[in-house]
Motif scaffolding. Sequence first.
Motif, PDB file in Angstrom:
ATOM      1  N   TRP A 117       0.837  -1.195   0.000  1.00 33.47           N
ATOM      2  CA  TRP A 117       0.000   0.000   0.000  1.00 33.47           C
ATOM      3  C   TRP A 117       0.876   1.250   0.000  1.00 33.47           C
ATOM      4  O   TRP A 117       1.859   1.331   0.722  1.00 33.47           O
ATOM      5  N   ILE A 120      -3.659   4.784   1.126  1.00 32.61           N
ATOM      6  CA  ILE A 120      -4.256   4.587   2.450  1.00 32.61           C
ATOM      7  C   ILE A 120      -5.135   5.781   2.820  1.00 32.61           C
ATOM      8  O   ILE A 120      -6.239   5.632   3.331  1.00 32.61           O
ATOM      9  N   THR A 121      -4.658   6.980   2.460  1.00 33.94           N
ATOM     10  CA  THR A 121      -5.464   8.182   2.703  1.00 33.94           C
ATOM     11  C   THR A 121      -6.725   8.154   1.835  1.00 33.94           C
ATOM     12  O   THR A 121      -7.832   8.379   2.303  1.00 33.94           O
ATOM     13  N   LYS A 146      -9.144   5.540   2.853  1.00 31.50           N
ATOM     14  CA  LYS A 146      -9.440   5.634   4.294  1.00 31.50           C
ATOM     15  C   LYS A 146      -9.155   4.324   5.026  1.00 31.50           C
ATOM     16  O   LYS A 146     -10.004   3.782   5.734  1.00 31.50           O
ATOM     17  N   LYS A 147      -7.971   3.776   4.809  1.00 31.44           N
ATOM     18  CA  LYS A 147      -7.616   2.490   5.416  1.00 31.44           C
ATOM     19  C   LYS A 147      -7.205   2.688   6.878  1.00 31.44           C
ATOM     20  O   LYS A 147      -6.650   3.729   7.241  1.00 31.44           O
ATOM     21  N   GLN A 148      -7.466   1.663   7.644  1.00 29.97           N
ATOM     22  CA  GLN A 148      -7.064   1.672   9.047  1.00 29.97           C
ATOM     23  C   GLN A 148      -6.286   0.403   9.326  1.00 29.97           C
ATOM     24  O   GLN A 148      -6.275  -0.523   8.517  1.00 29.97           O
ATOM     25  N   SER A 149      -5.680   0.365  10.524  1.00 29.92           N
ATOM     26  CA  SER A 149      -4.965  -0.833  10.958  1.00 29.92           C
ATOM     27  C   SER A 149      -5.895  -2.030  10.790  1.00 29.92           C
ATOM     28  O   SER A 149      -7.096  -1.930  11.059  1.00 29.92           O
ATOM     29  N   THR A 205      -1.389  -1.111   6.489  1.00 32.91           N
ATOM     30  CA  THR A 205      -0.374  -0.061   6.583  1.00 32.91           C
ATOM     31  C   THR A 205       0.436  -0.095   5.298  1.00 32.91           C
ATOM     32  O   THR A 205       0.168  -0.898   4.405  1.00 32.91           O
ATOM     33  N   ASN A 224     -16.982  -3.499   6.585  1.00 31.97           N
ATOM     34  CA  ASN A 224     -15.630  -3.448   7.150  1.00 31.97           C
ATOM     35  C   ASN A 224     -14.599  -2.938   6.152  1.00 31.97           C
ATOM     36  O   ASN A 224     -13.473  -3.414   6.083  1.00 31.97           O
ATOM     37  N   ALA A 238     -12.763  -0.352   5.833  1.00 32.23           N
ATOM     38  CA  ALA A 238     -11.514   0.304   6.233  1.00 32.23           C
ATOM     39  C   ALA A 238     -10.416  -0.705   6.540  1.00 32.23           C
ATOM     40  O   ALA A 238      -9.227  -0.378   6.465  1.00 32.23           O
ATOM     41  N   THR A 239     -10.774  -1.915   6.875  1.00 32.81           N
ATOM     42  CA  THR A 239      -9.770  -2.877   7.318  1.00 32.81           C
ATOM     43  C   THR A 239      -9.505  -3.968   6.293  1.00 32.81           C
ATOM     44  O   THR A 239      -8.614  -4.787   6.488  1.00 32.81           O
TER      45      THR A 239
END
Lengths: 608, 832
Positions: free
Chosen positions: A384, A389-390, A393-396, A399, A420, A422-423
């Motif tokens: 990524w 990621i921005t 809108k990715k989250q843990s 990374t 789900n 974002a993950t």
Amino acid sequence: MKNRSTHLYPFRYGILMTGILLTGLFACDLEEYNPSGTTAEVVFSTPAGYEKLINACYVNLRKEIYGREDVMFLTEGGTDLWFNAGFRNYNNEFTRYINLTEVKPTLHNFWKRMYDPINLCNAAINRVEEAHYADVNVQNAKVAEAHFLRAFYYWHIVEQFGGVTLTTEETSGPVLYRQRSPISAFYKLITEDLEFAAKYLPVTQADHGRACRKAAYHLLSRAYLTMANYCQLPDTMKMHLDCTDMTADLARDYFRKALDAAIYLIDHQDKLGVSLYENYADLFAPVNNKNNKEALFIVSHSTIDALNPQKYPNRLHMWYQAKYDTYCGVSLNLNDGLADAHLMPTHYLLTLFNEDMDARYYGSFKETYRCNYVGTGLAKNRKWKASEITLFKKQSPITTNTVIPYDSVALWYTKKVVSNKATRNCGIIDIDDLYHQYKSSEGDVRYFIDTTQINSFFPSLIKFADPDRSDASSQAGKKDVIVFRLGETYLLAAESAYGLGLLDSAAYYVNVLRQRACVNPSDFVDGRMKIKASDITVDFLLEERARELCGEHMRWYDLKRYGKLAAQIYKGNPDIKNFEFKHILRPIPQPELEALLNREEYGQNKGY
Amino acid sequence: MFVIDGIQGGSYSDINPSDIESIEVLKDASSTAIYGSEGANGVVIITTKKGKAGKSSISYDGYYGIIQPEYPASLTGDAWVNFMREGYRARYNLEHYDPADDALYFNSDILQAIQNNEFVDWLDLVLQNGHQQNHTVSFSGGNENTKSFFSMAYFDEEGLIANDRMTRYSLRSNVDHTVNQYISAGMNTQVTHRINNNRKSSVITTAASAIPFGTPYDSTGRVVRYPILNNSTTLSPLLDETDPYTSVDRDMVNNAIVKAYLEIRPVKDVTFRSNGSVNLSSSRKGQYFDTWSQTVQGQTNYASAANTIYRSIGWDNILTFSHSVKDHSFGATLLSSWGKSENENYSMTGYGQSVPVQLFYALSSSNSEGRQLSSAYAGTERLAFGARLNYSYQGKYLLQATDRYEASSILAIGHQWHHFPSVSGAWRISDESFMEQYRSTLNNLKLRLSYGLTGNAGAGPYSTQSTVVPGTQLAFGDVAASYYYYSTTIGNKQLGWEMSANYDAGLDIGLLDRINLNLDVYKTVTTDILLERKLPSSGGGEGFKIWQNVGSSENRGFEMTLQTLNINHKTFKWNTELTLSYNRERITGLVDGSDILSGTEKGSLLLGHEIATYRTYERLGIWQLGEEAEAAKYNCVPGDIKIKDQLTVDSNGDGILDQGDGVINSSDVVYIGSPTPKYLLGFNNTFIYKGLDLTVYMTARWGQTIQHEILGRYNPGGGNFPAYFDYWTPENPTNDFPRPYNEKSFTSCTGYMSMTFTDGSYFKIKTATLGYTLPKSILNHMHLEKARFYFTASNLLSFCKSHLIKYYDPERGGAETDPIGKTFVLGTNLTF
């Protein structure tokens, strides 16, 4: 003496020379010798020469109309089904009715590219006797192509511009005055031409793409249905269109004729050489494009560059395609297509489908893209990027160290709501990202396009996909464009039957298509894919047409003939804020009016 | 029209400038009358060098120089980044753009390239310095009876972009022979062989608008096909430089012009001259475009070869009588003139050649499908008879009358023949006895008056015929089909001559042996103007065209030439020549009684205006902050192009249009100017000091509108464009260009076409030459008769009235391709 003779000889010579020039050539006409130019009277006087005139009538369909963007914007743009892709401003005149005036060049291009072959069709129809065919049946079969094509071109003209110039004579001198003809006169000529074509066109043609009898029946049904629809329009609209002579009492007869033509086609599929695909997805599969058994009339583009009159014969493949390349390890590739979207589906269109049971959704739209990144050394795996990621809108746990596996679904632009997102290890834009709900001033719930960068990521129409181009970056698609197909014939039959009050028949024809569209045959039960006679309304028919036919160069005409442009735009396309009543007709292109000496008398369409 | 060595026609461009002895320009109708319709717009008489009796000489003329491109540079660095930010700011409706958010908007690869400062100047990679050189060796000599002149020349020019080159070889032989006192004859022969290598001229624009990043060349130095970062669809502007065979477009032109004359003087006062001329030209255009060339762009490669054979023959016979009795001189001339031109074209095209290096020399190796063949013929013929009478009394009173009766095959039968009479008179006032006392100051005073009718038949051949033509490129599936369609021109069976009646009054004044002033006032009334017009496209043919005698026009103006010898010292001389002309053209009548509108910006015929006009929206500038409410009426916001809503509504019924209709539409399309200038100026200064000479030539065209195509290259949505363009932002309220808006194309801005039209008035220093001629004393030692060395700078400086034209030589007239470069040349003339 000697001197004198040398005087005289040249003197005489000079007089002689001048004399020759003065008398021999004096004031004769200078005839122009023109061996490479020749006249219509000479060339079209044999069947072989005449057939070259018939061929000419097809050229613009390939060169200028089907496969280019103008016809797409004029028939699908500015409807309930499509937003201007990516919130761009390209062709706002048609997608948003902003500044749609008579000077928009697209209008004149469309106009002249229709009237050009109309002139050739007129020549072919009026000169057929001079071609000296030995067999009148052969002659009729040939001229029937010109009748069919003239009807087809005039149908586009009258639907776009209304009652404008209707001529059946070829141009042979400086015609600088024109008169308008009412819409009813257009349809009288169109139906007469098509009746002739339906009677005389061959059932099959050796040449791929030449008009056959089935094409004439289909267009005939559509023409009568359109007439019937016009007869039922509200009076205000008829006044505007100048078709008050198409009175409501005539509708029944036209519905009947429309139904007859459609039924003839449906009942004689074997004879006419056409049938439905069992699976909707096969219909637009690229592999079936060049020999499509459901097609009634196609515009053929050659796979040989040199035989195409246009450098990029068919570019429709790229104009519905969302941007995907360079994100998340998906690079430009032939299967996923070239992304240069002009039109993106509205929330309204996407939610017309229940994709879980209606195969027409995934048969028409593509949502996923697989990672095709192949790296070496340290960059062996695609990870990524921070910007991705921005953007997504990715989250843990996602990374910049997360690897996007090769051939996994790396991008997913979906009509579903994904919980789900974002993950998940995938770039996801779901329907809630893409469209924002709000309340219109009338208090209705509407969905408006997101105005940030993600509005370039949406489910893409794949009816025109062309993975057989020479190169992933090539714009030059060479797929045929299917202009009419049997699927629509069933809908024409259903609409005509509905118009006659034959609701059971209407439901029957719709159900043929819906049964075919079932993801599982078991879905064909009441309350799911199967519909009842009582379900049928004009709104339902329009929705069904959208599910079956979206993108197929038809929507604007469908909404117009039902008088539903304004209502459906309000329902489905809140991006259009400039629609006015006058927009049910396009303005007459300014260059045409400027070239007419009676431009004042001829006049612009109302409101422009 | 050119008259080269007494014979009409021919091309100026193929003459080697070193062979020219003199050039004379004729304008008034009476002097051009004898040349007929081809001379209607003026006649340029070029005389090439002849041998001189008794003296043989050899000379060498040569120069070498460089050409520097002049073209506006595109955005780069921070300027480009700021422009993009403004585009995102507008598109995503941000009050302020925070550079910290770049990652949200910019593509990540581009952002990285910006941070690493990896900008590429594509324009600089495409443009190069050009070179030109010319070498001419000529021999001249003769005796009492035979005089001859021979020359050989080589010219080579490498253009401002790679693979754009012209090489020309020319030979000339002029021989004049006097047989006896009654007969003389001569022949001029000119043979040229020219090879042009053409590069696709749009490459400059492609480079100027490419995103300023990328990898132009790979590690081996090879052109990268898709060099633009993060963009796999934009081909390299350098694509055609990939391999020597990638894009080949090569013309070979062979041209031979032979002119011969026979002159007979059978008795005193009578001369009969017969001129024959033959012009044979054959040219071949050979092209090969590889799959990955700018022309083909990934499609099937193709090769084509097209041959053109042109031949033109002419025969003029002129019988002249002249006689003088005491103070009276009489002259009479009879002439006949006939000419015929024919053009044949043969071309073939094949696709899918497997071996690129064979170029267009192996067409038989192309695919059998889709080959294209064509051949065509076009011919014209003309015939004319003329007579002229002149009379002069003591050289003081001069009278001349001419009539020419002429026909052209281009015109409709029944309209082909027409009379073109002219008369002129002159009075040399300074020769009158009452002027004798002033003659030392007023050396010359001459009054001239003339009237003449000239004709123009300049339509295309076959304008009177309606024809059908074969078409190719049609298929049903993959099976080729042929077709015939109507030619775009509809024949006009009434097509006749365009006629111009010219009235001219002139005054020649000579003062103090130093000042010469020529003044002319003229008026030209043209009727039956011959133009091609477009018919309504509802008739088919995408708008058929027809040649027609469409109307009438009037030109009025004056011309002035002032030659002065300012300083005439033994060692220092200063000459000036100033020419100034003013012209006002307007259409006075049109066949339909109303304007003939073309539907586009160009080509409309508007009553009261020039024949060549521009007609579009009237650009007011840009909508500014504070004008929101007014702008909203036109669906605009501050930053959009502001177009004038012309007054088309009479709001209070007083018969005066006082209000706009509230919408920008065709009623707002108006005349905005003409490319025909009102004023032309030429100013030449020559300074001679001993062996040194300096010439500076300046020129101006004032009062014209041009379409400056570069202005249409503004791209609010991204890409690139000239850095000097001033665009609107909320902080920069310019009126030049609209606000950047990411991914918005300029063509979707209403009225964007009006942006390209601007005042084209300019003044320029066209050439400056510094020369040095070696003194005789040195020459004698070197066995040289003359030796001069010079340095010339051309297209040095220009000043435009419009601030929108910059870094561009306005003499080009607005076109964005083939810009004019600054030229610096070193040369020599040597005579042995």
